[in-house]
Design an enzyme around this catalytic site. Structure first.
Site, PDB file in Angstrom:
ATOM      1  N   GLY A 220       0.813  -1.202   0.000  1.00  0.00           N
ATOM      2  CA  GLY A 220       0.000   0.000   0.000  1.00  0.00           C
ATOM      3  C   GLY A 220       0.850   1.257   0.000  1.00  0.00           C
ATOM      4  N   SER A 221       0.381   2.266   0.716  1.00  0.00           N
ATOM      5  CA  SER A 221       1.015   3.584   0.643  1.00  0.00           C
ATOM      6  C   SER A 221       2.390   3.649   1.285  1.00  0.00           C
ATOM      7  CB  SER A 221       0.099   4.626   1.276  1.00  0.00           C
ATOM      8  OG  SER A 221      -1.057   4.812   0.480  1.00  0.00           O
TER       9      SER A 221
END
Length: 492
Positions: A220-221
């Site tokens: 993810g981020s």
């Protein structure tokens, strides 16, 4: 010599020659096969005839040996806080063999390693039984307890890895749920039942899986840290505060698909500091597409992606794909599409940034000792790569510190002169992103003298949580904070 006697002598000579050939065949050519034959119990009996050496953390053993109450195997293994330390020690079982450190360093622990020859010779002369040596780890007991307790309190599957950025020493390696290796260390029906209980086919939570090293998750981020590093290293942007070319909405190149942000956040032409602070998909997705697959792949590999790590326990290779089109590269650059990472890998990312761009090879064995504590071998820190120049690493540090100071990672703040840099991540997975996302947090802590004693990666898989309540800042950051505090306090 008459003819009959000569014939008898030749025949006897041939018999002796055949015996010598057969003897050498068995002792040299077939030796390993016979030694490892499952029907040969003498080797196994000898293996468990003496106590094993210990695995050491902070000067104290986390393993032991006790006399078995039945059977011809005299000693069996015991573990202190076995479930907490299982991702480090692995297991040693009379019935099911060994894995991880118990297997890799078996020669030292049993006393059979050739490097212990002189110690064994002295013990034989003095009449002592064979004694195993010790494996001294790099682990920090307080950090491990904070990591495991944090995951356990969450009640969800997950993992934590903590590293010392300047050396690569592994300070914590926790996985949850876990198992107690003591429960099947013997060779009885009770041990067999305990073993079967932890197998994935009987327990879908798969407690035997070392999630810290062997499970890969979409990061993810948190992967935006790698993308920011690639932007700086390739000169796409030269500072944290330079305005980026980031339209809103952003339609991925070659498609009619809009890459969306989470919520109404200020991402249009945002600088990288602000984009990391609020976690703009559009900014970092476009950066990845603008740089292209080759440059992004090159930077990811410098951080350790696409290669197994040996600590010495093997860690699965994290993945950043080759031959992607611009839209796939954009998605991969925000930690989605095919991108996958172990918790160890993401701890390495945070560690390299904290260490001014120098990535050290992660390791968990500090030294090997003989039974009288003499050093047999010692691990020296080793540089693995340089993903960032010192200048660019410091720019990225300032960006990550903004995330914790006023962005999505505020729950990782420590205070008391300690500066924390971090990045949250909420990684989607499942068919059409239908499953609950993974909550990620990567971070490092810096002291007032600018040294960084610890970098951490935390991932939490909470299948039972309300989807809207899942975030890296909410679930994972508090665990990372506690681990960092444990390391800092242990150094006082």
């Amino acid at each position: 010599m008459n003819k009959p006697l000569r014939r008898i002598a030749i025949f006897c000579g041939l018999l002796v020659l055949a015996l010598l050939i057969r003897d050498n065949w068995l002792q040299y050519v077939k030796a390993d096969q016979l030694r490892t034959d499952t029907a040969n119990r003498r080797v196994a009996i000898e293996r468990y005839a003496n106590p094993r050496g210990d695995i050491i953390v902070d000067g104290d053993p986390i393993t032991g040996s006790v006399e078995a109450k039945s059977g011809d195997f005299k000693f069996k293994r015991t573990y202190k806080d076995g479930a907490m330390w299982a991702p480090v020690t692995g297991y040693s079982s009379q019935a099911f063999g060994a894995n991880q450190l118990e297997s890799i360093e078996d020669g030292i622990l049993t006393g059979n390693d050739d490097r212990l020859f002189f110690r064994k010779t002295l013990d034989m002369i003095t009449g002592k039984g064979q004694q195993g040596g010790n494996v001294v780890t790099t682990l920090n007991a307080a950090a491990q307890k904070a990591a495991y307790s944090g995951l356990k309190a969450q009640g969800a599957k997950g993992a934590v890895v903590a590293l010392e950025p300047s050396t690569g020493k592994i300070l914590a390696l926790a996985s949850y749920p876990s198992y107690d290796p003591s429960s099947f260390a013997g060779n009885t029906d009770k041990d067999s039942k305990a073993w079967n209980k932890i197998l994935k086919k009987n327990d879908p939570s798969d407690p035997a899986l070392n999630r810290a090293l062997r499970e890969t998750y979409p990061p993810g981020s948190t992967f935006k840290v790698v993308t920011a590093a690639a932007a700086l290293e390739n000169g796409l942007y030269k500072s944290a505060d330079e305005k980026t070319d980031s339209p809103l909405p952003y339609i991925m190149k070659g498609t009619t698909t809009e890459l969306k942000n989470e919520g109404n956040i200020p991402c249009k032409d945002a600088n990288m500091r602000e984009a990391l602070r609020v976690s703009c998909n559009t900014v970092f997705g476009k950066i990845g597409a603008d740089l292209g697959n080759d440059k992004m792949l090159d930077e990811a590999k410098k951080f350790g992606f696409d290669a197994e790590q040996f600590t010495p326990v093997r860690s699965s290779a994290s993945v950043f794909s080759d031959d992607m089109n611009p839209s796939q590269t954009a998605l991969s650059s925000i930690g989605q599409y095919n991108t996958a990472a172990t918790p160890l890998q993401m701890a390495m990312v945070a560690s390299a940034v904290a260490n001014d761009g120098k990535l050290m090879k992660p390791y968990m064995v500090d030294q090997l000792q003989s039974s009288n504590l003499d050093p047999v071998a010692k691990t020296d820190p080793e540089e693995l790569s340089r993903p960032l120049s010192p200048q660019n690493a410091q720019i990225l540090q300032s960006m990550m510190e903004t995330v914790v100071k006023s962005g999505t990672g505020q729950r990782a703040q420590i205070g008391g002169g300690v500066t924390v840099g971090g990045k949250t991540g909420t990684a989607q997975h499942g068919v059409a992103n239908s499953a609950n996302p993974y909550a990620w947090f990567i971070s490092y802590a810096k002291l007032s003298d600018n040294s960084s004693p610890v970098a951490v990666a935390v991932v939490v898989e909470d299948e039972n949580a309300n989807r809207d309540d899942i975030s890296g800042g909410g679930l994972a950051a508090p665990i990372a904070k506690n681990v960092m505090e444990a390391v800092i306090n242990s150094k006082k």
